[in-house]
Design an enzyme around this catalytic site. Structure first.
Site, PDB file in Angstrom:
ATOM      1  N   LYS A  24      35.507  26.047  33.836  1.00  0.00           N
ATOM      2  CA  LYS A  24      34.679  26.124  35.141  1.00  0.00           C
ATOM      3  C   LYS A  24      34.134  24.752  35.649  1.00  0.00           C
ATOM      4  O   LYS A  24      34.455  23.599  34.837  1.00  0.00           O
ATOM      5  CB  LYS A  24      33.434  27.086  34.825  1.00  0.00           C
ATOM      6  CG  LYS A  24      34.009  28.340  34.531  1.00  0.00           C
ATOM      7  CD  LYS A  24      32.713  29.206  34.395  1.00  0.00           C
ATOM      8  CE  LYS A  24      33.081  30.824  34.175  1.00  0.00           C
ATOM      9  NZ  LYS A  24      31.981  31.733  34.239  1.00  0.00           N
ATOM     10  N   TYR A  71      36.786  37.318  41.068  1.00  0.00           N
ATOM     11  CA  TYR A  71      35.545  37.841  40.611  1.00  0.00           C
ATOM     12  C   TYR A  71      35.093  39.250  41.442  1.00  0.00           C
ATOM     13  O   TYR A  71      34.206  39.616  41.675  1.00  0.00           O
ATOM     14  CB  TYR A  71      34.420  37.004  40.992  1.00  0.00           C
ATOM     15  CG  TYR A  71      34.197  35.970  39.557  1.00  0.00           C
ATOM     16  CD1 TYR A  71      34.140  36.524  38.424  1.00  0.00           C
ATOM     17  CD2 TYR A  71      34.318  34.795  40.010  1.00  0.00           C
ATOM     18  CE1 TYR A  71      34.248  35.776  37.347  1.00  0.00           C
ATOM     19  CE2 TYR A  71      34.085  33.785  38.710  1.00  0.00           C
ATOM     20  CZ  TYR A  71      34.031  34.255  37.442  1.00  0.00           C
ATOM     21  OH  TYR A  71      33.934  33.616  36.259  1.00  0.00           O
ATOM     22  N   PHE A  80      24.457  38.199  42.017  1.00  0.00           N
ATOM     23  CA  PHE A  80      24.634  37.149  41.507  1.00  0.00           C
ATOM     24  C   PHE A  80      26.255  36.623  42.328  1.00  0.00           C
ATOM     25  O   PHE A  80      26.556  35.370  42.145  1.00  0.00           O
ATOM     26  CB  PHE A  80      24.998  36.697  40.122  1.00  0.00           C
ATOM     27  CG  PHE A  80      25.670  37.631  39.437  1.00  0.00           C
ATOM     28  CD1 PHE A  80      27.058  37.531  39.228  1.00  0.00           C
ATOM     29  CD2 PHE A  80      25.071  38.762  38.874  1.00  0.00           C
ATOM     30  CE1 PHE A  80      27.898  38.411  38.411  1.00  0.00           C
ATOM     31  CE2 PHE A  80      25.889  39.736  37.915  1.00  0.00           C
ATOM     32  CZ  PHE A  80      27.148  39.452  37.655  1.00  0.00           C
ATOM     33  N   THR A 119      27.962  35.887  27.691  1.00  0.00           N
ATOM     34  CA  THR A 119      27.966  35.394  29.142  1.00  0.00           C
ATOM     35  C   THR A 119      26.543  34.447  29.114  1.00  0.00           C
ATOM     36  O   THR A 119      26.850  33.354  29.661  1.00  0.00           O
ATOM     37  CB  THR A 119      27.706  36.687  29.915  1.00  0.00           C
ATOM     38  OG1 THR A 119      28.818  37.337  29.670  1.00  0.00           O
ATOM     39  CG2 THR A 119      27.835  36.095  31.443  1.00  0.00           C
ATOM     40  N   ARG A 177      30.099  28.700  24.589  1.00  0.00           N
ATOM     41  CA  ARG A 177      29.260  28.717  25.264  1.00  0.00           C
ATOM     42  C   ARG A 177      27.815  28.223  24.525  1.00  0.00           C
ATOM     43  O   ARG A 177      26.777  27.642  25.332  1.00  0.00           O
ATOM     44  CB  ARG A 177      29.128  30.134  25.831  1.00  0.00           C
ATOM     45  CG  ARG A 177      29.896  30.291  27.051  1.00  0.00           C
ATOM     46  CD  ARG A 177      30.402  31.597  27.365  1.00  0.00           C
ATOM     47  NE  ARG A 177      30.894  31.956  28.583  1.00  0.00           N
ATOM     48  CZ  ARG A 177      31.241  33.143  29.153  1.00  0.00           C
ATOM     49  NH1 ARG A 177      30.954  34.217  28.571  1.00  0.00           N
ATOM     50  NH2 ARG A 177      31.944  33.214  30.285  1.00  0.00           N
ATOM     51  N   ASN A 212      28.202  28.804  32.637  1.00  0.00           N
ATOM     52  CA  ASN A 212      28.569  28.799  31.237  1.00  0.00           C
ATOM     53  C   ASN A 212      29.845  28.232  30.798  1.00  0.00           C
ATOM     54  O   ASN A 212      30.456  28.729  29.844  1.00  0.00           O
ATOM     55  CB  ASN A 212      28.429  30.396  30.936  1.00  0.00           C
ATOM     56  CG  ASN A 212      29.314  31.146  31.778  1.00  0.00           C
ATOM     57  OD1 ASN A 212      29.963  30.676  32.585  1.00  0.00           O
ATOM     58  ND2 ASN A 212      28.956  32.462  31.857  1.00  0.00           N
ATOM     59  N   HIS A 226      35.688  30.510  31.227  1.00  0.00           N
ATOM     60  CA  HIS A 226      36.030  31.935  31.536  1.00  0.00           C
ATOM     61  C   HIS A 226      37.307  32.119  30.599  1.00  0.00           C
ATOM     62  O   HIS A 226      38.068  31.519  30.347  1.00  0.00           O
ATOM     63  CB  HIS A 226      36.339  32.047  32.920  1.00  0.00           C
ATOM     64  CG  HIS A 226      37.317  33.358  33.272  1.00  0.00           C
ATOM     65  ND1 HIS A 226      36.496  34.567  33.463  1.00  0.00           N
ATOM     66  CD2 HIS A 226      38.553  33.715  33.361  1.00  0.00           C
ATOM     67  CE1 HIS A 226      37.414  35.381  33.712  1.00  0.00           C
ATOM     68  NE2 HIS A 226      38.600  34.936  33.579  1.00  0.00           N
ATOM     69  N   GLU A 281      44.854  38.447  36.204  1.00  0.00           N
ATOM     70  CA  GLU A 281      44.186  37.161  36.494  1.00  0.00           C
ATOM     71  C   GLU A 281      45.500  36.096  36.476  1.00  0.00           C
ATOM     72  O   GLU A 281      45.472  35.213  37.192  1.00  0.00           O
ATOM     73  CB  GLU A 281      43.151  36.768  35.496  1.00  0.00           C
ATOM     74  CG  GLU A 281      42.026  37.626  35.843  1.00  0.00           C
ATOM     75  CD  GLU A 281      40.812  37.669  34.662  1.00  0.00           C
ATOM     76  OE1 GLU A 281      40.884  36.727  33.843  1.00  0.00           O
ATOM     77  OE2 GLU A 281      39.534  38.129  34.929  1.00  0.00           O
TER      78      GLU A 281
HETATM   79  P1  RTP Z   1      33.652  35.327  33.006  1.00  0.00           P
HETATM   80  O1  RTP Z   1      33.940  36.396  33.965  1.00  0.00           O
HETATM   81  O2  RTP Z   1      32.996  34.058  34.071  1.00  0.00           O
HETATM   82  O3  RTP Z   1      34.214  34.793  32.020  1.00  0.00           O
HETATM   83  O4  RTP Z   1      32.220  35.753  32.380  1.00  0.00           O
HETATM   84  P2  RTP Z   1      31.872  37.025  31.625  1.00  0.00           P
HETATM   85  O5  RTP Z   1      32.794  37.954  31.666  1.00  0.00           O
HETATM   86  O6  RTP Z   1      31.103  36.782  30.339  1.00  0.00           O
HETATM   87  O7  RTP Z   1      30.469  37.702  32.497  1.00  0.00           O
HETATM   88  P3  RTP Z   1      30.743  38.554  33.845  1.00  0.00           P
HETATM   89  O8  RTP Z   1      29.862  39.711  33.607  1.00  0.00           O
HETATM   90  O9  RTP Z   1      32.184  38.908  34.261  1.00  0.00           O
HETATM   91  O10 RTP Z   1      30.046  37.670  35.021  1.00  0.00           O
HETATM   92  C1  RTP Z   1      30.834  36.659  35.335  1.00  0.00           C
HETATM   93  C2  RTP Z   1      30.062  35.455  35.816  1.00  0.00           C
HETATM   94  O11 RTP Z   1      28.920  35.689  36.663  1.00  0.00           O
HETATM   95  C3  RTP Z   1      27.660  34.957  36.152  1.00  0.00           C
HETATM   96  N1  RTP Z   1      26.689  35.963  35.830  1.00  0.00           N
HETATM   97  N2  RTP Z   1      25.498  35.798  36.281  1.00  0.00           N
HETATM   98  N3  RTP Z   1      22.757  36.129  36.855  1.00  0.00           N
HETATM   99  C4  RTP Z   1      23.201  36.925  36.052  1.00  0.00           C
HETATM  100  O12 RTP Z   1      22.734  38.024  35.625  1.00  0.00           O
HETATM  101  C5  RTP Z   1      24.463  36.973  36.051  1.00  0.00           C
HETATM  102  N4  RTP Z   1      25.584  37.545  35.166  1.00  0.00           N
HETATM  103  C6  RTP Z   1      26.735  37.141  35.484  1.00  0.00           C
HETATM  104  C7  RTP Z   1      28.018  34.372  34.874  1.00  0.00           C
HETATM  105  O13 RTP Z   1      28.299  32.752  35.385  1.00  0.00           O
HETATM  106  C8  RTP Z   1      29.147  34.693  34.197  1.00  0.00           C
HETATM  107  O14 RTP Z   1      30.265  34.039  33.663  1.00  0.00           O
HETATM  108 MG    MG Z   2      34.092  38.256  33.231  1.00  0.00          MG
END
Ligand code: RTP
Ligand code: MG
Length: 148
Positions: free
Chosen positions: A9, A49, A57, A91, A102, A112, A115, A126
């Site tokens: 990222k 996303y 968010f 995450t 992370r 973080n 991805h 993707e």
């Molecule tokens: P990613 O898709 O970026 O690999 O991350 P992930 O699967 O671990 O988490 P995901 O639930 O898909 O969330 C995507 C990104 O959104 C941001 N986020 N912020 N403030 C919050 O509660 C929150 N929750 C998620 C994070 O940057 C996350 O990587």
């Molecule tokens: Mg994700």
């Protein structure tokens, strides 16, 4: 062998972590079959996303991921999707297991560093969003017989 989509990222790029993070995956045994630096256009970020479009968010997330260049890659290996997710950690870097990417490099859920696709179906989607078929390279590695 399975393929997964991985992205360093904008914070990872700005913090000069590109080499370190790619090295983690390479040393593990994953094979790089696609790799490029790019700036993500807003429409691509919103598609990528899309599952989060109704979350509070979402706006900041799209701002963050389009705020600077990223390094996008496709990694191949046995159970590549799960392997990458385990290596990245939770995450929220605060909740990520010690030793994960992370946990090692991150401080904040919104910064973080990396991805990785969360399922084989997401990986397929993707990879198609970010790479054309000609950008993915099929090749053999002699080292694979020492990995598997
Ligand atoms: P990613 O898709 O970026 O690999 O991350 P992930 O699967 O671990 O988490 P995901 O639930 O898909 O969330 C995507 C990104 O959104 C941001 N986020 N912020 N403030 C919050 O509660 C929150 N929750 C998620 C994070 O940057 C996350 O990587
Ligand atoms: Mg994700």
């Amino acid at each position: 062998m399975e393929r997964t989509f991985v992205m360093i990222k904008p914070d990872g790029v700005q913090r000069n972590l590109v080499g370190n993070i790619i090295a983690c995956f390479e040393k593990k045994g994953l094979k790089i079959v696609g790799l490029k630096m790019m700036r993500i256009p807003r429409d691509l970020a919103e598609k990528h996303y899309g599952e989060h479009k109704d979350k509070p968010f979402f706006g900041p997330l799209v701002e963050y991921i389009t705020s600077g260049p990223v390094v996008a890659m496709v990694l191949e290996g046995k159970d590549a999707v799960t392997t990458v997710r385990e290596m990245m950690g939770a995450t929220n870097p605060l909740k990520a297991a010690p030793g994960t990417i992370r946990a090692t490099y991150g401080m904040d859920i919104g910064r973080n560093v990396v991805h990785g696709s969360d399922s084989p179906a997401s990986a397929g989607r993707e990879i198609n969003l970010f790479f054309s078929p000609e950008e993915l390279v099929d090749y053999r590695r002699d080292v694979d017989r020492w990995i598997y």
